[in-house]
Design an enzyme around this catalytic site. Structure first.
Site, PDB file in Angstrom:
ATOM      1  N   LYS A  58      -9.639  58.704 -45.641  1.00  0.00           N
ATOM      2  CA  LYS A  58      -9.683  57.635 -47.115  1.00  0.00           C
ATOM      3  C   LYS A  58     -10.361  58.474 -48.315  1.00  0.00           C
ATOM      4  O   LYS A  58      -9.845  58.342 -49.421  1.00  0.00           O
ATOM      5  CB  LYS A  58      -9.327  56.138 -46.807  1.00  0.00           C
TER       6      LYS A  58
ATOM      7  N   GLN B 184     -11.829  48.213 -42.498  1.00  0.00           N
ATOM      8  CA  GLN B 184     -10.738  48.639 -41.901  1.00  0.00           C
ATOM      9  C   GLN B 184     -10.866  48.083 -39.995  1.00  0.00           C
ATOM     10  O   GLN B 184     -11.813  47.351 -39.864  1.00  0.00           O
ATOM     11  CB  GLN B 184     -11.969  50.183 -41.421  1.00  0.00           C
TER      12      GLN B 184
ATOM     13  N   ASP C 114      -3.320  47.334 -47.873  1.00  0.00           N
ATOM     14  CA  ASP C 114      -2.921  46.858 -47.238  1.00  0.00           C
ATOM     15  C   ASP C 114      -2.609  47.130 -46.863  1.00  0.00           C
ATOM     16  O   ASP C 114      -0.953  47.312 -45.764  1.00  0.00           O
ATOM     17  CB  ASP C 114      -4.098  46.702 -45.797  1.00  0.00           C
TER      18      ASP C 114
HETATM   19  N1  GUN Z   1      -6.639  50.447 -38.330  1.00  0.00           N
HETATM   20  C1  GUN Z   1      -6.077  51.311 -37.919  1.00  0.00           C
HETATM   21  N2  GUN Z   1      -4.767  51.341 -38.696  1.00  0.00           N
HETATM   22  C2  GUN Z   1      -5.109  50.725 -39.883  1.00  0.00           C
HETATM   23  C3  GUN Z   1      -5.008  50.172 -41.181  1.00  0.00           C
HETATM   24  O1  GUN Z   1      -3.485  50.878 -42.403  1.00  0.00           O
HETATM   25  N3  GUN Z   1      -5.794  49.772 -41.957  1.00  0.00           N
HETATM   26  C4  GUN Z   1      -6.560  48.817 -42.089  1.00  0.00           C
HETATM   27  N4  GUN Z   1      -7.186  48.549 -42.701  1.00  0.00           N
HETATM   28  N5  GUN Z   1      -7.444  49.370 -41.028  1.00  0.00           N
HETATM   29  C5  GUN Z   1      -6.344  49.772 -39.639  1.00  0.00           C
END
Ligand code: GUN
Length: 292
Positions: free
Chosen positions: A52, A96, A119
């Protein structure tokens, strides 16, 4: 049969965003900023967060990664989130998941300002999606719809069958496809582990979204001719011929199902790359709407 090239579409989106950000920069304007918060040392999370940050930097967005040990206190994380809610340099906040067990994920998600919820996990974002109001949409389902848009796949009145009811993919993609809007307006069925006979549903699908995390679960005899298949699964299976000792497969048996499909996403290179692209898009759109 057309193989949907998620890698290319994701790159197109990243290039489009870079062009917009270059324009902001050339006129001396502020640029979008994303903070990713990582608690603990889960290797998969570490690699997502690195991906990211790299993607943000490539398109000229401000990117910060906050890393904390796995014994971080919930109160400390909530305070950190609040500091970024107040920080105008950052218009996207991503924590995350999963989080260590002493931290309540729901509390954390609710602490993020809905205006910075790139998100799309905040209950306000989810609620607005359900009632058809503008809202951040979680990145993987938003990426699935974007693939349907860019391949001009007809969705109106089509039967979309979703396998899996997770908050991250199954439920939001069902709600997105249900919207009375272009590239949605579908009839939607959500199928899950309690269904006695999954193939009863999958055989009816015009568009099948497989997101239940079960390697090669969907077989050729479970779908009809001409089905559009979106495979969200990312499963590691042992493979001694591969240099890493494993390879990635989806929730769909690609070799079998691709013989019947009109369109199909591969794994890897299908839905996967779209998640980060849509995160960048959400961050950019949040900046335009709330951030400047
Ligand atoms: N863990 C697995 N996929 C995601 C996601 O799309 N966003 C976040 N914040 N954590 C994750």
């Amino acid at each position: 049969m057309i193989i949907i090239d998620g890698k290319k579409i994701a790159q197109d989106i990243r290039n489009e965003l870079k062009t917009e950000i270059d324009k902001l920069k050339s006129t001396g304007k502020n640029v979008p900023g994303l903070v990713a918060i990582l608690v603990g040392d889960n290797p998969a999370s570490e690699s997502y967060v690195r991906g990211k940050a790299k993607a943000c930097e490539e398109i000229g967005m401000r990117a910060v990664t906050e890393r904390y040990p796995s014994d971080m206190k919930e109160t400390a994380l909530l305070e950190l989130i609040e500091s970024y809610n107040q920080n105008n340099l950052f218009n996207g906040i991503l924590v995350q998941l999963p989080l260590p067990k002493q931290i309540d994920e729901d509390k954390v998600i609710e602490a993020i300002s809905p205006q910075k919820d790139v998100d799309g996990f905040h209950p306000i974002s989810v609620g607005n999606l359900v009632i058809g109001k503008p809202a951040f949409r979680s990145c993987t389902p938003a990426g699935i719809q974007e693939l349907l848009i860019r391949y001009k796949i007809e969705t109106k009145g089509k039967h979309v069958v979703v396998l899996g009811r997770s908050n991250i993919v199954g439920k939001p993609i069902a709600n997105i496809m249900l919207q009375k809007k272009e590239f949605a307006n579908s009839v939607v069925t959500v199928c899950h582990s309690a269904a006695p006979d999954v193939s009863y549903y999958t055989k009816q699908a015009d568009i099948l979204v497989a997101a239940m995390g079960s390697p090669k679960f969907v077989k050729g005899n479970m779908v009809k001719d001409g089905v559009v298949v979106i495979d969200v699964g990312i499963n590691r299976i042992e493979d001694n011929t591969a240099s890493k000792g494993y390879r990635l497969v989806g929730d769909v048996d690609f070799d079998e199902v691709s013989k019947k499909a009109s369109y199909i996403t591969p794994v890897p290179g299908g839905v996967g790359p779209m998640t980060i692209a849509m995160l960048l898009k959400n961050t950019y759109e949040g900046f335009i709407k709330y951030g400047r």
